[in-house]
Scaffold this motif. Sequence first.
Motif, PDB file in Angstrom:
ATOM      1  N   GLN A 101      -7.953  -1.112   7.122  1.00 51.90           N
ATOM      2  CA  GLN A 101      -8.079   0.102   6.591  1.00 51.90           C
ATOM      3  C   GLN A 101      -6.584   0.616   6.192  1.00 51.90           C
ATOM      4  O   GLN A 101      -6.646   1.308   5.119  1.00 51.90           O
ATOM      5  CB  GLN A 101      -8.485   1.103   7.802  1.00 51.90           C
ATOM      6  CG  GLN A 101      -9.760   0.924   7.978  1.00 51.90           C
ATOM      7  CD  GLN A 101     -10.164   1.689   9.342  1.00 51.90           C
ATOM      8  OE1 GLN A 101      -9.656   2.158  10.110  1.00 51.90           O
ATOM      9  NE2 GLN A 101     -11.672   1.996   9.532  1.00 51.90           N
ATOM     10  N   HIS A 102      -5.647   0.274   7.039  1.00 49.61           N
ATOM     11  CA  HIS A 102      -4.190   0.597   6.557  1.00 49.61           C
ATOM     12  C   HIS A 102      -3.802  -0.037   5.117  1.00 49.61           C
ATOM     13  O   HIS A 102      -3.125   0.629   4.397  1.00 49.61           O
ATOM     14  CB  HIS A 102      -3.180   0.113   7.562  1.00 49.61           C
ATOM     15  CG  HIS A 102      -1.857   0.273   7.118  1.00 49.61           C
ATOM     16  ND1 HIS A 102      -0.913  -0.582   6.402  1.00 49.61           N
ATOM     17  CD2 HIS A 102      -1.006   1.403   7.336  1.00 49.61           C
ATOM     18  CE1 HIS A 102       0.228  -0.323   6.393  1.00 49.61           C
ATOM     19  NE2 HIS A 102       0.185   1.067   6.742  1.00 49.61           N
ATOM     20  N   HIS A 103      -4.238  -1.225   4.909  1.00 49.35           N
ATOM     21  CA  HIS A 103      -3.875  -1.862   3.708  1.00 49.35           C
ATOM     22  C   HIS A 103      -4.583  -1.100   2.507  1.00 49.35           C
ATOM     23  O   HIS A 103      -4.137  -0.704   1.662  1.00 49.35           O
ATOM     24  CB  HIS A 103      -4.349  -3.308   3.730  1.00 49.35           C
ATOM     25  CG  HIS A 103      -4.250  -4.119   2.355  1.00 49.35           C
ATOM     26  ND1 HIS A 103      -3.018  -4.752   1.952  1.00 49.35           N
ATOM     27  CD2 HIS A 103      -5.139  -4.461   1.587  1.00 49.35           C
ATOM     28  CE1 HIS A 103      -3.444  -5.114   0.780  1.00 49.35           C
ATOM     29  NE2 HIS A 103      -4.781  -5.293   0.484  1.00 49.35           N
ATOM     30  N   ASP A 104      -6.116  -0.841   2.766  1.00 43.35           N
ATOM     31  CA  ASP A 104      -6.718  -0.218   1.814  1.00 43.35           C
ATOM     32  C   ASP A 104      -6.117   1.294   1.242  1.00 43.35           C
ATOM     33  O   ASP A 104      -6.121   1.347   0.291  1.00 43.35           O
ATOM     34  CB  ASP A 104      -8.144   0.031   2.189  1.00 43.35           C
ATOM     35  CG  ASP A 104      -8.885  -1.488   2.309  1.00 43.35           C
ATOM     36  OD1 ASP A 104      -8.503  -2.421   1.884  1.00 43.35           O
ATOM     37  OD2 ASP A 104     -10.074  -1.404   2.846  1.00 43.35           O
ATOM     38  N   VAL A 105      -5.759   2.169   2.465  1.00 46.55           N
ATOM     39  CA  VAL A 105      -5.148   3.302   2.148  1.00 46.55           C
ATOM     40  C   VAL A 105      -3.746   3.221   1.198  1.00 46.55           C
ATOM     41  O   VAL A 105      -3.756   4.019   0.563  1.00 46.55           O
ATOM     42  CB  VAL A 105      -4.909   4.110   3.598  1.00 46.55           C
ATOM     43  CG1 VAL A 105      -4.402   5.511   3.480  1.00 46.55           C
ATOM     44  CG2 VAL A 105      -6.535   4.417   4.106  1.00 46.55           C
ATOM     45  N   THR A 106      -3.287   2.311   1.937  1.00 49.30           N
ATOM     46  CA  THR A 106      -1.746   1.845   1.277  1.00 49.30           C
ATOM     47  C   THR A 106      -1.921   1.792  -0.205  1.00 49.30           C
ATOM     48  O   THR A 106      -1.051   2.257  -1.000  1.00 49.30           O
ATOM     49  CB  THR A 106      -0.860   1.075   1.931  1.00 49.30           C
ATOM     50  OG1 THR A 106      -0.637   1.507   3.240  1.00 49.30           O
ATOM     51  CG2 THR A 106       0.477   0.721   1.407  1.00 49.30           C
ATOM     52  N   LEU A 107      -2.851   0.913  -0.438  1.00 43.98           N
ATOM     53  CA  LEU A 107      -3.178   0.453  -1.767  1.00 43.98           C
ATOM     54  C   LEU A 107      -3.431   1.918  -2.608  1.00 43.98           C
ATOM     55  O   LEU A 107      -3.185   1.820  -3.898  1.00 43.98           O
ATOM     56  CB  LEU A 107      -4.138  -0.614  -2.113  1.00 43.98           C
ATOM     57  CG  LEU A 107      -3.425  -1.971  -1.487  1.00 43.98           C
ATOM     58  CD1 LEU A 107      -4.453  -3.204  -1.808  1.00 43.98           C
ATOM     59  CD2 LEU A 107      -2.385  -2.444  -2.542  1.00 43.98           C
ATOM     60  N   GLU A 108      -4.461   2.446  -2.043  1.00 43.82           N
ATOM     61  CA  GLU A 108      -4.933   3.843  -2.793  1.00 43.82           C
ATOM     62  C   GLU A 108      -3.884   4.815  -3.254  1.00 43.82           C
ATOM     63  O   GLU A 108      -3.766   5.234  -4.050  1.00 43.82           O
ATOM     64  CB  GLU A 108      -6.125   4.219  -1.860  1.00 43.82           C
ATOM     65  CG  GLU A 108      -6.581   5.556  -2.518  1.00 43.82           C
ATOM     66  CD  GLU A 108      -7.449   5.382  -3.878  1.00 43.82           C
ATOM     67  OE1 GLU A 108      -7.841   6.192  -4.696  1.00 43.82           O
ATOM     68  OE2 GLU A 108      -7.770   4.281  -4.122  1.00 43.82           O
ATOM     69  N   ILE A 109      -2.967   4.926  -2.173  1.00 44.91           N
ATOM     70  CA  ILE A 109      -1.710   5.818  -2.608  1.00 44.91           C
ATOM     71  C   ILE A 109      -1.028   5.234  -3.424  1.00 44.91           C
ATOM     72  O   ILE A 109      -0.527   5.962  -4.347  1.00 44.91           O
ATOM     73  CB  ILE A 109      -1.014   5.893  -1.190  1.00 44.91           C
ATOM     74  CG1 ILE A 109      -1.557   6.802  -0.047  1.00 44.91           C
ATOM     75  CG2 ILE A 109       0.421   6.633  -1.249  1.00 44.91           C
ATOM     76  CD1 ILE A 109      -1.266   6.631   1.411  1.00 44.91           C
ATOM     77  N   GLN A 110      -0.779   3.788  -3.379  1.00 40.20           N
ATOM     78  CA  GLN A 110       0.101   3.448  -4.443  1.00 40.20           C
ATOM     79  C   GLN A 110      -0.540   3.388  -5.883  1.00 40.20           C
ATOM     80  O   GLN A 110       0.225   3.602  -6.754  1.00 40.20           O
ATOM     81  CB  GLN A 110       0.394   1.946  -4.143  1.00 40.20           C
ATOM     82  CG  GLN A 110       1.367   1.209  -5.160  1.00 40.20           C
ATOM     83  CD  GLN A 110       2.615   1.687  -4.797  1.00 40.20           C
ATOM     84  OE1 GLN A 110       3.288   1.850  -3.787  1.00 40.20           O
ATOM     85  NE2 GLN A 110       3.615   2.173  -5.698  1.00 40.20           N
ATOM     86  N   ARG A 111      -1.765   3.180  -5.798  1.00 46.06           N
ATOM     87  CA  ARG A 111      -2.601   3.608  -7.239  1.00 46.06           C
ATOM     88  C   ARG A 111      -2.357   4.763  -7.784  1.00 46.06           C
ATOM     89  O   ARG A 111      -2.083   5.121  -9.156  1.00 46.06           O
ATOM     90  CB  ARG A 111      -4.038   3.212  -7.194  1.00 46.06           C
ATOM     91  CG  ARG A 111      -4.444   1.648  -7.167  1.00 46.06           C
ATOM     92  CD  ARG A 111      -5.487   1.215  -7.292  1.00 46.06           C
ATOM     93  NE  ARG A 111      -6.265   1.811  -5.890  1.00 46.06           N
ATOM     94  CZ  ARG A 111      -6.764   1.176  -5.100  1.00 46.06           C
ATOM     95  NH1 ARG A 111      -6.265  -0.173  -4.984  1.00 46.06           N
ATOM     96  NH2 ARG A 111      -7.487   1.305  -4.022  1.00 46.06           N
ATOM     97  N   ILE A 112      -2.406   5.814  -6.863  1.00 50.20           N
ATOM     98  CA  ILE A 112      -2.310   7.328  -7.210  1.00 50.20           C
ATOM     99  C   ILE A 112      -0.617   7.612  -7.712  1.00 50.20           C
ATOM    100  O   ILE A 112      -0.538   8.111  -8.743  1.00 50.20           O
ATOM    101  CB  ILE A 112      -2.584   8.124  -6.008  1.00 50.20           C
ATOM    102  CG1 ILE A 112      -4.043   8.092  -5.796  1.00 50.20           C
ATOM    103  CG2 ILE A 112      -2.180   9.749  -6.493  1.00 50.20           C
ATOM    104  CD1 ILE A 112      -4.461   8.834  -4.581  1.00 50.20           C
ATOM    105  N   ALA A 144      -3.825  13.969   2.527  1.00 49.93           N
ATOM    106  CA  ALA A 144      -4.756  13.415   3.195  1.00 49.93           C
ATOM    107  C   ALA A 144      -4.666  11.933   3.665  1.00 49.93           C
ATOM    108  O   ALA A 144      -4.833  11.597   4.641  1.00 49.93           O
ATOM    109  CB  ALA A 144      -6.068  14.059   2.879  1.00 49.93           C
ATOM    110  N   LEU A 145      -4.611  11.200   2.674  1.00 52.95           N
ATOM    111  CA  LEU A 145      -4.426   9.850   2.568  1.00 52.95           C
ATOM    112  C   LEU A 145      -3.140   9.338   3.409  1.00 52.95           C
ATOM    113  O   LEU A 145      -3.165   8.419   4.183  1.00 52.95           O
ATOM    114  CB  LEU A 145      -4.383   9.104   1.358  1.00 52.95           C
ATOM    115  CG  LEU A 145      -5.714   9.139   0.462  1.00 52.95           C
ATOM    116  CD1 LEU A 145      -5.347   8.599  -0.901  1.00 52.95           C
ATOM    117  CD2 LEU A 145      -6.612   8.098   1.324  1.00 52.95           C
TER     118      LEU A 145
END
Length: 82
Positions: free
Chosen positions: A35-46, A60-61
């Motif tokens: 989950q940490h990896h996925d959230v971090t990647l989502e933040i990075q994409r944004i 929120a992320l």
Amino acid sequence: MSETGHDLHSLFPGQGPALHALKLQDAHFRTLAEQHHDVTLEIQRIEDGLVAASDQRVEALKKQRLQLLDEVAALVAAHEAA
């Protein structure tokens, strides 16, 4: 795109053996790490402009990532205390 600086080994330097052991032994830890990896990647994409998101979504992320890190830190501390 890279999560350098936000991966668990960077955030918990010197605790690589505990991270590795937990990844092998603890399903809950593996879930938190994923989950940490996925959230971090989502933040990075944004942040890289690849995905549009409101400031509220980014915040929120980031809060979610901090909550995950708190749980990871507790598991690492418990593992090292055992």
